[in-house]
Design a protein around this motif. Structure first.
Motif, short mmCIF file in Angstrom:
data_model
loop_
_atom_site.label_atom_id
_atom_site.label_comp_id
_atom_site.label_asym_id
_atom_site.label_seq_id
_atom_site.Cartn_x
_atom_site.Cartn_y
_atom_site.Cartn_z
N VAL A 34 -28.77 170.71 -3.99
CA VAL A 34 -28.16 171.46 -2.89
C VAL A 34 -26.65 171.37 -2.89
CG1 VAL A 34 -30.20 171.32 -1.43
CG2 VAL A 34 -28.47 169.52 -1.29
N ALA A 35 -26.08 170.38 -3.59
CA ALA A 35 -24.63 170.22 -3.61
C ALA A 35 -24.23 169.21 -4.66
CB ALA A 35 -24.11 169.79 -2.25
N VAL A 36 -22.98 169.31 -5.13
CA VAL A 36 -22.41 168.32 -6.05
C VAL A 36 -21.02 167.95 -5.56
CG1 VAL A 36 -23.70 169.17 -8.04
CG2 VAL A 36 -21.43 170.08 -7.57
N ALA A 37 -20.58 166.75 -5.94
CA ALA A 37 -19.23 166.31 -5.58
C ALA A 37 -18.55 165.73 -6.80
CB ALA A 37 -19.30 165.26 -4.47
N ASP A 38 -17.30 166.10 -6.98
CA ASP A 38 -16.49 165.59 -8.09
C ASP A 38 -15.03 165.73 -7.67
OD1 ASP A 38 -15.08 165.17 -10.51
OD2 ASP A 38 -16.75 165.94 -11.70
N ALA A 39 -14.29 164.62 -7.69
CA ALA A 39 -12.90 164.64 -7.26
C ALA A 39 -12.01 165.42 -8.22
CB ALA A 39 -12.38 163.21 -7.12
N ASP A 40 -12.46 165.63 -9.45
CA ASP A 40 -11.70 166.38 -10.44
C ASP A 40 -12.03 167.87 -10.32
OD1 ASP A 40 -10.13 166.15 -13.23
OD2 ASP A 40 -11.77 167.59 -13.46
N LYS A 52 -26.04 174.83 -11.49
CA LYS A 52 -26.33 175.99 -10.63
C LYS A 52 -26.40 175.55 -9.16
CE LYS A 52 -28.95 178.30 -14.31
NZ LYS A 52 -28.58 177.31 -15.34
N ALA A 53 -25.44 174.69 -8.81
CA ALA A 53 -25.40 174.15 -7.44
C ALA A 53 -24.79 175.18 -6.50
CB ALA A 53 -24.57 172.88 -7.41
N PRO A 54 -25.32 175.29 -5.28
CA PRO A 54 -24.78 176.27 -4.33
C PRO A 54 -23.39 175.93 -3.82
CG PRO A 54 -26.54 174.98 -3.33
CD PRO A 54 -26.53 174.64 -4.77
N LYS A 55 -23.00 174.65 -3.88
CA LYS A 55 -21.69 174.28 -3.35
C LYS A 55 -21.18 173.02 -4.03
CE LYS A 55 -19.11 173.96 0.97
NZ LYS A 55 -19.16 174.04 2.46
N GLY A 56 -19.84 172.97 -4.25
CA GLY A 56 -19.19 171.80 -4.81
C GLY A 56 -18.18 171.23 -3.83
N TYR A 57 -18.03 169.93 -3.84
CA TYR A 57 -17.12 169.24 -2.92
C TYR A 57 -16.18 168.34 -3.71
CZ TYR A 57 -20.35 170.41 0.93
OH TYR A 57 -21.16 171.05 1.84
N ALA A 58 -14.95 168.23 -3.22
CA ALA A 58 -14.01 167.27 -3.80
C ALA A 58 -14.28 165.87 -3.29
CB ALA A 58 -12.57 167.68 -3.47
N ASP A 59 -14.80 165.76 -2.07
CA ASP A 59 -15.05 164.48 -1.41
C ASP A 59 -16.55 164.30 -1.20
OD1 ASP A 59 -15.31 162.30 0.30
OD2 ASP A 59 -13.58 162.85 1.53
N TYR A 60 -17.12 163.28 -1.84
CA TYR A 60 -18.57 163.10 -1.72
C TYR A 60 -18.98 162.72 -0.30
CZ TYR A 60 -17.90 157.98 -2.13
OH TYR A 60 -17.53 156.66 -1.96
N GLN A 62 -17.75 164.03 2.48
CA GLN A 62 -17.93 165.31 3.18
C GLN A 62 -19.22 165.97 2.75
OE1 GLN A 62 -14.85 168.22 2.47
NE2 GLN A 62 -15.83 169.78 3.76
N MET A 63 -19.53 165.89 1.45
CA MET A 63 -20.79 166.46 0.97
C MET A 63 -21.98 165.81 1.67
SD MET A 63 -22.46 166.42 -2.88
CE MET A 63 -22.71 164.64 -2.82
N LEU A 64 -21.97 164.49 1.78
CA LEU A 64 -23.09 163.79 2.42
C LEU A 64 -23.20 164.17 3.89
CD1 LEU A 64 -22.72 160.27 0.76
CD2 LEU A 64 -24.42 162.04 0.25
N ASP A 65 -22.05 164.39 4.55
CA ASP A 65 -22.07 164.82 5.96
C ASP A 65 -22.76 166.17 6.13
OD1 ASP A 65 -20.75 162.56 6.89
OD2 ASP A 65 -18.76 163.49 6.83
N GLU A 66 -22.51 167.07 5.17
CA GLU A 66 -22.95 168.45 5.35
C GLU A 66 -24.24 168.81 4.62
OE1 GLU A 66 -19.73 171.05 4.31
OE2 GLU A 66 -18.28 170.05 5.65
N LEU A 87 -23.33 152.70 -0.35
CA LEU A 87 -23.27 152.47 1.09
C LEU A 87 -23.19 153.79 1.85
CD1 LEU A 87 -20.85 149.39 1.34
CD2 LEU A 87 -23.35 149.41 1.39
N ALA A 88 -22.46 154.75 1.31
CA ALA A 88 -22.35 156.05 1.97
C ALA A 88 -23.70 156.77 1.95
CB ALA A 88 -21.28 156.89 1.29
N ALA A 89 -24.39 156.73 0.83
CA ALA A 89 -25.70 157.39 0.74
C ALA A 89 -26.69 156.75 1.71
CB ALA A 89 -26.23 157.31 -0.68
N ALA A 90 -26.72 155.43 1.76
CA ALA A 90 -27.63 154.72 2.66
C ALA A 90 -27.32 155.04 4.11
CB ALA A 90 -27.56 153.22 2.41
#
Length: 363
Positions: A34-40, A52-60, A62-66, A87-90
């Motif tokens: 449903v989403a990927v995160a990569d600071a680069d 083929k992810a629907p959305k990419g995030y710079a900040d993981y 924020q991705m986990l929040d949404e 810790l963020a995932a948990a």
């Protein structure tokens, strides 16, 4: 069938996406990225296209929040990111599949486990050999008494330019995990770490590659006492490559050898002398069913990840621990850190370790 929402975390240039920890989800029908995160930025664009992810995030974060993910894939190999990502995932109630090694110290492992226990999270590590069907074949040979009483385990790293301390962390983690699996809990460790033929001191300690933390040593010599009664040995010496990477299990009646991977090379020697030249014994291939011909095909990293993820999903649905769980991950990290703690203190150390930080930070 429940459809699991998967969010993928990577970091291009700082560990990337591990060994297929990102792409495995495309092969699991019950999972949807449903989403990927990569600071680069460039790396993020590439992985969005690749998965083929629907959305990419710079900040993981924020991705986990949404994204409201059920499972988070933590891909970077660099260890200095694992604690915060876990810790963020948990904290968001997401189960975890992650690249190995687990983290940088027993203290970090304690934190991650506490957070996962509090949120009832299952965490599986990508020690792919632990999911190999060949392990069952080996277990049956051991249980049937084919090698007799297990006396020793001997493992070595790849012994390339990373040989020594880095080899212990990056590749030795596979070997430690297998020793723990077949030999039981480690009770003590006695080890020596050298650099240029001399015992390491403060002057040798530098920041390790890939966010490992304080690191030293081009030669590792370690010995462990195991619950099952056997003694385990691990060694690594830089730039002495000889295709020795793997684990040998020595019993009173013979030897079992296993390498690493989905369907790794594995063989059995029915020789109590441990010397084919003396006994004329012949190595016999081990398959997923023991000594019968192998009927499966080696699917490489992809197949290993698929087995691991399938096991994680079964663990979630049946409320059990994954085959290679966070608890096993912590033991692996303790076995690694015990090498440096034994060297630091100049003698054997009891396990679990009293010292929870990286021992080289105390030198």
């Amino acid at each position: 069938m429940k459809k699991y929402r998967v969010a993928v975390i990577g970091h291009t240039g700082k560990g990337n996406y591990g060994h297929g920890v990102d792409t495995v989800w495309l092969k699991i029908p019950s999972c949807e990225i449903v989403a990927v995160a990569d600071a680069d930025e460039a790396g993020r664009a590439a992985v969005v296209n690749r998965l083929k992810a629907p959305k990419g995030y710079a900040d993981y974060r924020q991705m986990l929040d949404e994204a409201k993910a059920d499972i988070v894939a933590i891909g970077p190999r660099w260890l200095d990111q694992h604690r915060e990502m876990c810790l963020a995932a948990a904290a968001h109630g997401a189960h975890i599949y992650m690249e190995k090694p687990f983290c940088r110290s027993p203290a970090e492992a304690d934190e991650i486990i506490k957070a996962c226990e509090k949120a009832d999270i299952k965490l599986a590590l990508a020690h792919q050999t632990r999911y190999s069907p060949k392990l069952q074949g080996i277990r049956e040979l051991i249980d049937d008494g084919k090698i007799g009483t297990i006396l020793e385990f001997r493992g070595r790293g790849k012994e390339d330019k990373r040989g020594g301390g880095e080899d212990l962390w990056v590749l030795g983690s596979h070997i430690m995990n297998l020793i723990h699996h077949f030999g039981g809990e480690p009770n003590w460790c006695f080890a020596r770490v050298e650099e240029g033929g001399q015992p390491i001191g403060k002057e040798h300690i530098k920041p390790g590659n890939e966010g490992i933390g304080p690191l030293a040593g081009d030669t590792i010599s370690a010995m462990y006492g195991l619950d099952g009664g056997a003694t385990a040995y691990f060694g690594s010496k830089r730039e002495t490559m000889g295709n020795r990477f793997g684990l040998q299990i020595f019993g009173s009646k013979g030897i079992i050898e296993i390498l690493t991977g989905h369907l790794p090379s594995a063989q059995f020697l029915p020789d109590p002398a441990w010397s084919p030249g003396r006994s004329k014994a012949v190595w016999q291939p081990i398959s997923s069913t023991g000594l019968e011909p192998e009927t499966m095909k080696d699917g490489g990293l992809d197949a290993g990840n698929v087995l691991a993820v399938q096991d994680l999903i079964e663990a979630i649905e049946n409320d059990r621990q994954p085959e290679c769980s966070m608890y096993e991950g912590r033991t692996t990290i303790e076995m690694i850190c015990a090498v440096f703690e034994s060297h630091r203190t100049g003698g054997p150390v009891k396990m679990p370790l009293a010292t929870r930080v990286n021992p080289l930070s105390l030198v």
